[in-house]
Design a protein around this motif. Structure first.
Motif, PDB file in Angstrom:
ATOM      1  N   PHE A 225       1.424  -1.160  -0.403  1.00  8.43           N
ATOM      2  CA  PHE A 225       0.091   0.000  -0.306  1.00  8.43           C
ATOM      3  C   PHE A 225       0.571   0.741  -0.122  1.00  8.43           C
ATOM      4  O   PHE A 225       0.758   2.047  -0.618  1.00  8.43           O
ATOM      5  N   VAL A 226       1.568   0.879   0.810  1.00 10.44           N
ATOM      6  CA  VAL A 226       2.208   2.480   1.024  1.00 10.44           C
ATOM      7  C   VAL A 226       3.134   2.768  -0.579  1.00 10.44           C
ATOM      8  O   VAL A 226       4.010   3.790  -1.180  1.00 10.44           O
ATOM      9  N   ARG A 227       4.298   1.745  -0.926  1.00  6.87           N
ATOM     10  CA  ARG A 227       4.388   1.580  -1.874  1.00  6.87           C
ATOM     11  C   ARG A 227       4.440   2.254  -2.722  1.00  6.87           C
ATOM     12  O   ARG A 227       4.033   3.165  -4.003  1.00  6.87           O
ATOM     13  N   GLN A 228       2.536   2.041  -3.389  1.00  8.68           N
ATOM     14  CA  GLN A 228       2.251   2.071  -4.694  1.00  8.68           C
ATOM     15  C   GLN A 228       1.597   3.529  -4.395  1.00  8.68           C
ATOM     16  O   GLN A 228       1.120   4.358  -4.838  1.00  8.68           O
ATOM     17  N   TYR A 229       1.224   4.152  -3.228  1.00  3.17           N
ATOM     18  CA  TYR A 229       0.760   4.801  -2.465  1.00  3.17           C
ATOM     19  C   TYR A 229       1.776   6.500  -3.049  1.00  3.17           C
ATOM     20  O   TYR A 229       1.878   7.395  -3.633  1.00  3.17           O
ATOM     21  N   GLY A 230       3.089   5.691  -2.849  1.00  7.59           N
ATOM     22  CA  GLY A 230       4.000   6.486  -3.170  1.00  7.59           C
ATOM     23  C   GLY A 230       4.600   6.778  -4.637  1.00  7.59           C
ATOM     24  O   GLY A 230       4.647   7.986  -5.660  1.00  7.59           O
ATOM     25  N   SER A 231       4.127   5.470  -5.416  1.00  2.00           N
ATOM     26  CA  SER A 231       4.685   5.566  -6.741  1.00  2.00           C
ATOM     27  C   SER A 231       3.403   6.026  -7.696  1.00  2.00           C
ATOM     28  O   SER A 231       3.210   6.901  -8.436  1.00  2.00           O
ATOM     29  N   ALA A 232       2.329   6.583  -7.019  1.00  3.98           N
ATOM     30  CA  ALA A 232       1.013   7.130  -7.933  1.00  3.98           C
ATOM     31  C   ALA A 232       1.273   8.649  -7.125  1.00  3.98           C
ATOM     32  O   ALA A 232      -0.038   9.773  -7.515  1.00  3.98           O
ATOM     33  N   GLY A 233       2.058   8.999  -6.492  1.00  5.54           N
ATOM     34  CA  GLY A 233       2.601  10.685  -6.121  1.00  5.54           C
ATOM     35  C   GLY A 233       1.680  11.276  -5.293  1.00  5.54           C
ATOM     36  O   GLY A 233       0.940  12.418  -4.977  1.00  5.54           O
ATOM     37  N   LEU A 234       0.652  10.283  -4.774  1.00  3.59           N
ATOM     38  CA  LEU A 234       0.023  11.288  -3.649  1.00  3.59           C
ATOM     39  C   LEU A 234       0.832  11.054  -2.072  1.00  3.59           C
ATOM     40  O   LEU A 234       0.769  12.000  -1.695  1.00  3.59           O
TER      41      LEU A 234
END
Length: 386
Positions: A225-234
């Motif tokens: 979740f945290v990795r994808q949150y970051g990858s999404a620019g959030l």
């Protein structure tokens, strides 16, 4: 010399033998999650508990013990099969359960004729009117840390939040706890337990553009979740509030700088200035070559709470009323500092607000900001008639 652990996948039953020539050891059934993306939670719990046994030369509270470890694979039915078999074999003390759906499946049957000590989850269903004499939760009642997080979110000035958790007992308790204290507007999103792709949920967060996000995902799911949150620019757009169950020490290593800036609620941290905690962290690192997580710290405390009860009863686990009474007033040095049981046999303890900061070299590390809630119990204790 390090303890030669046997992989639970290769040898489902791991026995830590008592000292040769010692009295018949008290067997402790340690049924936990050692596989699935959440497997490291069980590894740290097992190792934290075992460290306490090792420090006692095979004893807890001076009483020889034998630790029986099995993998529940995060399957409630499997966990119940294992514990039922151990019950038939005469085991009287159980712990190790990590997830609330597993604990909910095994605790009622165990607590009829044995002691169940939940060292991680504290399902709301067992904290109030359905509390059980032979059931203890030594880490938390599920809702409590999330209630504290809701109050912290108020103090941070957030008015609109998206809150997310996996759709199981622990996740539902988490969001109910947060909503009970957060004064603003929330949009609830439930995910699947052990979900690894959050692209749909992240797109919705982006479209809602909240002041902040509160999320409860543990282990591999939380890392993703945290990795994808970051990858999404959030990460830089929408701050995140969460508990240490969603941002433990292994997760910090896994997600790196993406964790920096997060506000975390926890009753323990490696940054906590408590003598017993400092000693525990040093010994755990020396024994296993890695930093302990919250799960290891909880299990270490759980071992000492059980050890205190064994010392008080001389290891007589068949006398459940005496064992239960000894459990209610444990004598030990907690890695958390202040610790006591409430009337419902769930913890009364301090909760801390932690900020994840850059250590100067791009590595995320916890920094204690303040006590967010001192001597906090849970809202269900008033309905327990123990």
């Amino acid at each position: 010399m390090k303890t030669p652990w046997i992989s639970a996948l290769l040898a489902p039953l791991f026995c830590m033998p008592a000292l040769a020539g010692a009295a018949e050891p008290v067997r402790i059934g340690f049924v936990t999650t050692l596989s699935t993306p959440a497997g490291y939670l069980g590894e740290d719990s097992r190792d934290g508990f075992a460290l306490a046994v090792k420090e006692g030369d095979g004893r807890l509270g001076g009483v020889p013990v034998q630790l029986l470890v099995e993998d529940d694979a995060l399957q409630p039915a499997r966990a119940k099969q294992i514990t039922d078999r151990m019950l038939i074999d005469g085991v009287k003390v159980f712990t190790g359960g990590l997830f609330s759906n597993v604990v909910a499946a095994v605790a009622p049957s165990v607590a009829k004729d044995a002691l169940y000590v939940s060292g991680n989850s504290g399902p709301s269903i067992f904290a109030g009117a359905r509390c059980m004499p032979n059931y203890f939760a030594t880490a938390t009642q599920n809702n409590t840390s999330h209630e504290v997080a809701g109050r912290v979110a108020n103090e941070l000035g957030y008015k609109r939040m998206v809150i997310l958790a996996a759709n199981y007992q622990g996740g539902r308790d988490a969001l109910e706890g947060f909503k009970s204290s957060f004064a603003g507007e929330v949009t609830e999103i439930y995910t699947k337990l052990n979900q690894l792709d959050y692209s749909v949920e992240l797109a919705r967060i982006r479209s809602l553009s909240p002041d902040a996000v509160y999320q409860f995902h543990t282990g591999g799911s939380g890392i993703n979740f945290v990795r994808q949150y970051g990858s999404a620019g959030l990460t830089q757009q929408i701050p995140m509030v969460l508990t240490a169950y969603g941002m433990d020490e292994r997760m910090l290593d896994a997600v790196g700088p993406l964790a920096i800036g997060s506000r975390v609620i926890s009753m323990w941290s490696s940054a906590l200035d408590v003598p017993a905690s400092r000693t525990f962290v040093e010994r755990f690192q020396a024994e296993y070559g890695r930093a302990p997580t919250l799960y290891a710290a909880q299990a270490y405390d759980t071992a000492h709470i059980i050890g205190s009860a064994l010392a008080a009863t001389g290891g007589r686990v068949d006398d459940l009323p005496a064992l239960r009474q000894a459990m209610r007033e444990p004598s030990f040095e907690s890695v958390r500092g202040n610790f006591a049981f409430g009337n419902n046999q769930h913890p009364v303890q301090d909760w801390h607000l932690i900020e994840i900061i850059d250590d100067g070299q791009g590595k995320p590390v916890p920094r204690l900001l303040r006590v967010a809630a001192a001597g906090a119990g849970d809202a269900f204790a008033q309905d327990c008639k123990l």
